[in-house]
Design an enzyme around this catalytic site. Sequence first.
Site, PDB file in Angstrom:
ATOM      1  CB  CYS A 183       1.290   1.138  -4.748  1.00 42.79           C
ATOM      2  SG  CYS A 183       1.210   1.819  -3.088  1.00 42.79           S
ATOM      3  CB  CYS A 239       7.421  -0.653   0.149  1.00 42.17           C
ATOM      4  SG  CYS A 239       7.247   1.062  -0.391  1.00 42.17           S
TER       5      CYS A 239
HETATM    6  N1  DGL Z   1       5.290   2.251  -3.148  1.00 39.34           N
HETATM    7  C1  DGL Z   1       4.302   2.149  -2.108  1.00 39.34           C
HETATM    8  C2  DGL Z   1       4.184   0.689  -1.687  1.00 39.34           C
HETATM    9  O1  DGL Z   1       4.586  -0.181  -2.443  1.00 39.34           O
HETATM   10  C3  DGL Z   1       4.618   3.136  -1.037  1.00 39.34           C
HETATM   11  C4  DGL Z   1       3.536   3.339  -0.050  1.00 39.34           C
HETATM   12  C5  DGL Z   1       3.497   4.718   0.550  1.00 39.34           C
HETATM   13  O2  DGL Z   1       3.251   5.664  -0.190  1.00 39.34           O
HETATM   14  O3  DGL Z   1       3.647   4.815   1.773  1.00 39.34           O
HETATM   15  O4  DGL Z   1       3.671   0.348  -0.652  1.00 39.34           O
END
Ligand code: DGL
Length: 274
Positions: A74, A184
């Site tokens: 993440c 993301c």
């Molecule tokens: N998959 C997360 C990232 O890479 C998402 C972040 C979120 O939950 O807003 O930033």
Amino acid sequence: MNTGPVGIFDSGLGGLTVWRELRRQLPNEDIVYFADSRNCPYGRKSAGEIIALAHNITDLLLTSYGCKLIVVACNTATAAAIDDLRQSYQNPFVGMEPAIKQAALNTNTGRVGVLATKGTFDGRLYKQTSRKYANDIDVMVQIGDGLVELVEKNEYESDEARKLLHKYIDPMLEHSVDQIVLGCTHYPFYKPQIEAIVGSRVTVIDPAPAVARHVGEVLFEQDLKNAEKRAGADIFLSSGSIEPMQVLLTTMNNCGYSRRMVQVEGGQTYESLS
Ligand code: DGL
């Protein structure tokens, strides 16, 4: 040699795009994936909140599953918490690097676009990486509000998704970017749609293959690889409902592995499918 599993977590289902690459590149490692879907999205939470959530997840992955390395799949959690995690625990962590370097090396127009969450853009890592690699290029940043939530609901191919993608990507095209960085881990689910919008002159960069390669290098360097010749097993944990994760996994072409789905509530785990 260490036969313990590799742990991996995300605010929700986005980290599955990294899990998919880990599974492909490290076929004999066991993997435990944790989706913090109950607390998703992380994108506009404070760093303090994300650090606390990351600690809880790390404790679970280490104590209940004996993970030997943890991938923070993440970008937002990496930005907020990886320094703290590395100071607090002994095991290695691998985080998500915004792929600015690759974009800066590839660009012909000198213009690149980055799509990420507010938390990622606010973090030290993003600022440091862009100062280091993108000083001489024009970087257009865009917060992808709403895109994470649509993946969590398995609605990333909906009309609403298409409209949001146009809203975020069209200005980048008008600005003549020739590289778009997916900053993301939820966004690679949109990669085919983004590629359809931008056409073949723009490269869409998903950092997951590079991150999985890096995990392999760290396992090798620290003598943590599983040398057993067998197919690795997967355990998928979620702090929310596990159904959206089950649905998403069935679209991901990885059905050949042994898989357990577990719902986690307040540190307790409830097995619901094997
Ligand atoms: N998959 C997360 C990232 O890479 C998402 C972040 C979120 O939950 O807003 O930033």
